[in-house]
Design a protein around this motif. Structure first.
Motif, mmCIF file in Angstrom:
data_model
loop_
_atom_site.group_PDB
_atom_site.id
_atom_site.type_symbol
_atom_site.label_atom_id
_atom_site.label_comp_id
_atom_site.label_asym_id
_atom_site.label_seq_id
_atom_site.Cartn_x
_atom_site.Cartn_y
_atom_site.Cartn_z
ATOM 1 N N ARG A 7 1.857 27.711 16.497
ATOM 2 C CA ARG A 7 1.720 26.876 15.300
ATOM 3 C C ARG A 7 3.096 26.595 14.688
ATOM 4 N NH1 ARG A 7 -1.740 29.882 12.919
ATOM 5 N NH2 ARG A 7 -0.203 31.125 11.823
ATOM 6 N N ASP A 8 3.925 27.636 14.553
ATOM 7 C CA ASP A 8 5.264 27.455 13.974
ATOM 8 C C ASP A 8 6.106 26.509 14.812
ATOM 9 O OD1 ASP A 8 4.470 29.228 12.020
ATOM 10 O OD2 ASP A 8 5.677 30.906 12.780
ATOM 11 N N ASN A 9 6.009 26.649 16.139
ATOM 12 C CA ASN A 9 6.778 25.771 17.018
ATOM 13 C C ASN A 9 6.288 24.326 16.927
ATOM 14 O OD1 ASN A 9 7.163 24.469 19.948
ATOM 15 N ND2 ASN A 9 8.858 25.834 19.457
ATOM 16 N N LEU A 10 4.976 24.136 16.902
ATOM 17 C CA LEU A 10 4.440 22.776 16.778
ATOM 18 C C LEU A 10 4.858 22.137 15.457
ATOM 19 C CD1 LEU A 10 0.865 23.250 18.288
ATOM 20 C CD2 LEU A 10 2.821 22.056 19.327
ATOM 21 N N ALA A 11 4.876 22.936 14.388
ATOM 22 C CA ALA A 11 5.316 22.422 13.087
ATOM 23 C C ALA A 11 6.796 22.040 13.132
ATOM 24 C CB ALA A 11 5.065 23.465 11.999
#
Length: 175
Positions: free
Chosen positions: A119-123
């Motif tokens: 999730r953090d990487n996609l954000a």
């Protein structure tokens, strides 16, 4: 056990790698009279080695040791492929188990999917894409404003300028 003799003899020997003393193959050796065994060999037959093992000659006997050379191994800290160069057990931070995704993390026993990292990487990727898009829009706005300032902007240019300024404001609100 080998016995030195006053006669030449041919005997079966088991050859050892000089640096690790591991078994590398068998063969017949010609032993001239009054000489001993060639270097790095023994007449003691080694046991069979299983998967992920090497047979090593230590202190006059064969020892079966773990051996992961040539095996695809993974760092439990990064998930990256690592290699070992010597026989022996795996270091604590190495596993033979392959992670199934770049988002897997080692829990001490197995790989588990790390949803928060994904999730953090996609954000972060979305933010980078938004920033890249903003740079392109702002560059085009700057060029169209110059054309307007110098009176060379067409009606299509002015419509495009209006569209881009609205888009720029919309993207800024996403912050």
């Amino acid at each position: 056990m080998f016995q030195m003799s006053d006669k030449a003899q041919t005997i079966r020997v088991y050859n050892l790698r000089a640096d690790t003393l591991e078994f590398i193959g068998a063969g017949d050796a010609y032993i001239p009279p009054h000489t001993g065994l060639p270097a790095h060999c023994t007449e003691i037959e080694p046991p069979d080695a299983g998967e992920y093992t090497a047979v090593i000659f230590r202190n006059g006997k064969w020892v079966v040791a773990e051996d992961y050379r040539g095996v695809k191994l993974y760092s439990t800290e990064s998930g990256q492929v690592v290699h070992v160069n010597t026989p022996g057990p795996l270091p604590e931070n190495i596993t033979i188990s392959e992670p199934s995704s770049v988002w897997d993390r080692w829990d001490g026993e197995k790989w588990v999917f790390d949803e928060a990292a994904e999730r953090d990487n996609l954000a972060a990727e979305a933010e980078k894409q938004r920033a890249d898009e903003m740079r392109l829009i702002e560059r085009e706005i700057t060029l169209l404003l110059r054309a307007e300032k110098h009176g060379i902007a067409s009606e299509e240019d002015l419509e495009r300028l209006e569209e881009l300024e609205r888009l720029s404001v919309g993207l800024q609100k996403l912050l």
